[in-house]
Design a protein around this motif. Structure first.
Motif, PDB file in Angstrom:
ATOM      1  N   ALA A 152      -4.633  -3.146   3.788  1.00  0.00           N
ATOM      2  CA  ALA A 152      -3.585  -2.622   4.663  1.00  0.00           C
ATOM      3  C   ALA A 152      -4.121  -2.415   6.073  1.00  0.00           C
ATOM      4  O   ALA A 152      -3.450  -2.743   7.062  1.00  0.00           O
ATOM      5  N   ASP A 195       2.418   1.825  -3.372  1.00  0.00           N
ATOM      6  CA  ASP A 195       1.431   2.304  -4.342  1.00  0.00           C
ATOM      7  C   ASP A 195       1.234   3.807  -4.190  1.00  0.00           C
ATOM      8  O   ASP A 195       1.381   4.574  -5.145  1.00  0.00           O
ATOM      9  N   CYS A 196       0.927   4.237  -2.987  1.00  0.00           N
ATOM     10  CA  CYS A 196       0.547   5.638  -2.760  1.00  0.00           C
ATOM     11  C   CYS A 196       1.688   6.614  -3.023  1.00  0.00           C
ATOM     12  O   CYS A 196       1.445   7.759  -3.415  1.00  0.00           O
ATOM     13  N   ALA A 239      -3.605   1.873  -7.232  1.00  0.00           N
ATOM     14  CA  ALA A 239      -3.306   0.481  -7.602  1.00  0.00           C
ATOM     15  C   ALA A 239      -2.376   0.373  -8.796  1.00  0.00           C
ATOM     16  O   ALA A 239      -2.303  -0.680  -9.433  1.00  0.00           O
ATOM     17  N   LEU A 259      -6.803  -2.750  -1.892  1.00  0.00           N
ATOM     18  CA  LEU A 259      -5.469  -2.675  -1.318  1.00  0.00           C
ATOM     19  C   LEU A 259      -5.456  -1.804  -0.065  1.00  0.00           C
ATOM     20  O   LEU A 259      -4.819  -2.142   0.935  1.00  0.00           O
ATOM     21  N   THR A 260      -6.187  -0.692  -0.094  1.00  0.00           N
ATOM     22  CA  THR A 260      -6.238   0.200   1.068  1.00  0.00           C
ATOM     23  C   THR A 260      -6.921  -0.483   2.245  1.00  0.00           C
ATOM     24  O   THR A 260      -6.457  -0.400   3.388  1.00  0.00           O
ATOM     25  N   HIS A 291       0.839  -1.204   0.000  1.00  0.00           N
ATOM     26  CA  HIS A 291       0.000   0.000   0.000  1.00  0.00           C
ATOM     27  C   HIS A 291       0.874   1.255   0.000  1.00  0.00           C
ATOM     28  O   HIS A 291       0.628   2.198  -0.758  1.00  0.00           O
ATOM     29  N   GLY A 323      -3.512   7.434   2.537  1.00  0.00           N
ATOM     30  CA  GLY A 323      -4.460   6.743   1.669  1.00  0.00           C
ATOM     31  C   GLY A 323      -5.267   7.663   0.782  1.00  0.00           C
ATOM     32  O   GLY A 323      -5.947   7.205  -0.142  1.00  0.00           O
ATOM     33  N   ALA A 342      -7.701  -0.426  -6.005  1.00  0.00           N
ATOM     34  CA  ALA A 342      -7.117   0.574  -5.104  1.00  0.00           C
ATOM     35  C   ALA A 342      -7.802   0.549  -3.745  1.00  0.00           C
ATOM     36  O   ALA A 342      -7.139   0.633  -2.699  1.00  0.00           O
ATOM     37  N   CYS A 361      -2.714   6.717  -4.546  1.00  0.00           N
ATOM     38  CA  CYS A 361      -3.269   5.410  -4.170  1.00  0.00           C
ATOM     39  C   CYS A 361      -4.256   4.958  -5.244  1.00  0.00           C
ATOM     40  O   CYS A 361      -5.479   5.068  -5.088  1.00  0.00           O
TER      41      CYS A 361
END
Length: 354
Positions: free
Chosen positions: A132, A70-71, A78, A128-129, A67, A310, A125, A76
């Motif tokens: 986490a 990604d961000c 994906a 994944l958030t 995560h 995020g 996205a 954020c």
């Protein structure tokens, strides 16, 4: 206590402590975004992650790190999940990520199950958030209600991944600069670095600290001598560097405040970790002490910083898309059988410092 009760309890605790805080600085994100279109989402995410964590204790750290990575690139969105194609240079092949990211396959497992019950509704996205946050809960850390409504990117940016992700030897000034570029302040830097209470790193990324720090031919003086000897046994000078070492030598799979206590005792694994406490006169020292003395304060700040992170560069509304398969944009996904495509788990460990 069953799985759903566990996560419900964790989330209720967050409401009590943080009930007066806004869920998101982005008005288009909402915790209730999927309340009608996919009410099963959070239970699916939790159940799959809980099952995987029983056989892979490193999974929570790997998902939280995924995560972060990604961000910190283009928001954020994906993008880190996208595989290499003829038109996409994958972020997975960037220096801080290559042979390093783990458990992309778990995100795909979640996506496959979500598509069965809520087709074309939930972004990778957001998955994944959410994952986490659940990973934090599964390892004994705090839970929080995640603002949702992100959409998936149509592109990845390998060059930006090489530029934006701080490395294991980053100085404090370099760390601050990297975080400031994402709109994150010094407290966010110290709080988010606390995720290194979990996980492992390859010896390759600490060998210089153990044997030839700054080309001096000597170990890093900020390392505790006893800890140094322990690390040298695990990471021999002429070894291949592929052995893995716990970030936290005491509770490696538990989300707690020990990361900060380790820094206080000169037992930060990466140079970039120890920089937070051992840089003379640094404003991060008092923050480390505060978090090291009070786990609740650390957890509260970690939650705030994770929500803040995020929200970086999110795509909402009609921007981006809802991918049908997390590793490919939809034009490519339409040529694939969603149920048969999974991304292989990469068995490397930490390259960057977050």
């Amino acid at each position: 206590m069953n799985s759903l009760s566990l996560i419900a309890t964790a989330l209720c605790c967050v409401v009590v402590v943080f009930g007066g805080l806004p869920f998101s600085s982005n008005a288009q994100l909402s915790p209730d975004f999927y309340a009608k279109t996919c009410p099963q989402l959070q239970s699916i995410v939790f159940q799959i992650l809980e099952k995987v964590s029983k056989t892979d204790s490193r999974m929570p750290a790997s998902i939280i790190r995924l995560h972060f990575h990604d961000c910190f690139v283009q928001g954020c969105d994906a993008s880190v999940l996208l595989n290499k194609t003829s038109t996409i240079a994958s972020e997975q092949d960037a220096g801080p990520n290559i042979n390093s990211l783990r458990r992309l396959d778990v995100i795909n497992q979640i996506k496959t199950e979500v598509e069965k019950v809520c087709p074309n509704k939930v972004s990778c996205a957001d998955i994944l958030t959410l994952a986490a946050g659940v990973s934090s809960v599964l390892s004994g850390g705090p839970g929080w209600i995640v603002p949702l409504g992100r959409r998936d990117s149509l592109t990845a940016n390998q060059s930006l991944a090489n530029r934006n992700l701080p490395g294991p030897s980053s100085s404090l000034d370099q760390l601050k600069s990297s975080f400031a570029a994402q709109g994150l302040n010094t407290v966010d830097l110290v709080a988010l670095s606390g995720a290194h209470t979990l996980g492992r790193a390859r010896c390759l990324f600490i060998l210089d600290r153990l044997y030839d720090f700054d080309n001096t031919g000597k170990p890093d003086p900020t390392l505790d001598p006893t800890y140094l000897k322990q690390l040298q046994k695990q990471c021999p000078q002429n070894g291949p560097g592929n052995n893995v070492v716990n970030f936290d030598p005491t509770t490696p799979d538990k989300f707690d405040k020990n990361y900060y206590n380790n820094l206080q005792g000169k037992k930060g694994l990466l140079q970039s970790d120890q920089e937070l406490f051992s840089t003379p006169g640094a404003d991060t020292i008092s923050i480390v002490n505060n978090f090291g003395n009070n786990q609740n304060v650390f957890f509260q700040n970690f939650i705030n910083s994770m929500i803040k992170m995020g929200n970086i560069g999110v795509l909402t509304g009609k921007k981006g898309e809802i991918r049908k398969q997390c590793n490919f944009v939809n034009k490519k996904s339409s040529e694939l059988d969603l149920a048969s495509v999974t991304s292989e788990s990469m068995e490397g460990d930490m390259v960057s410092s977050i």
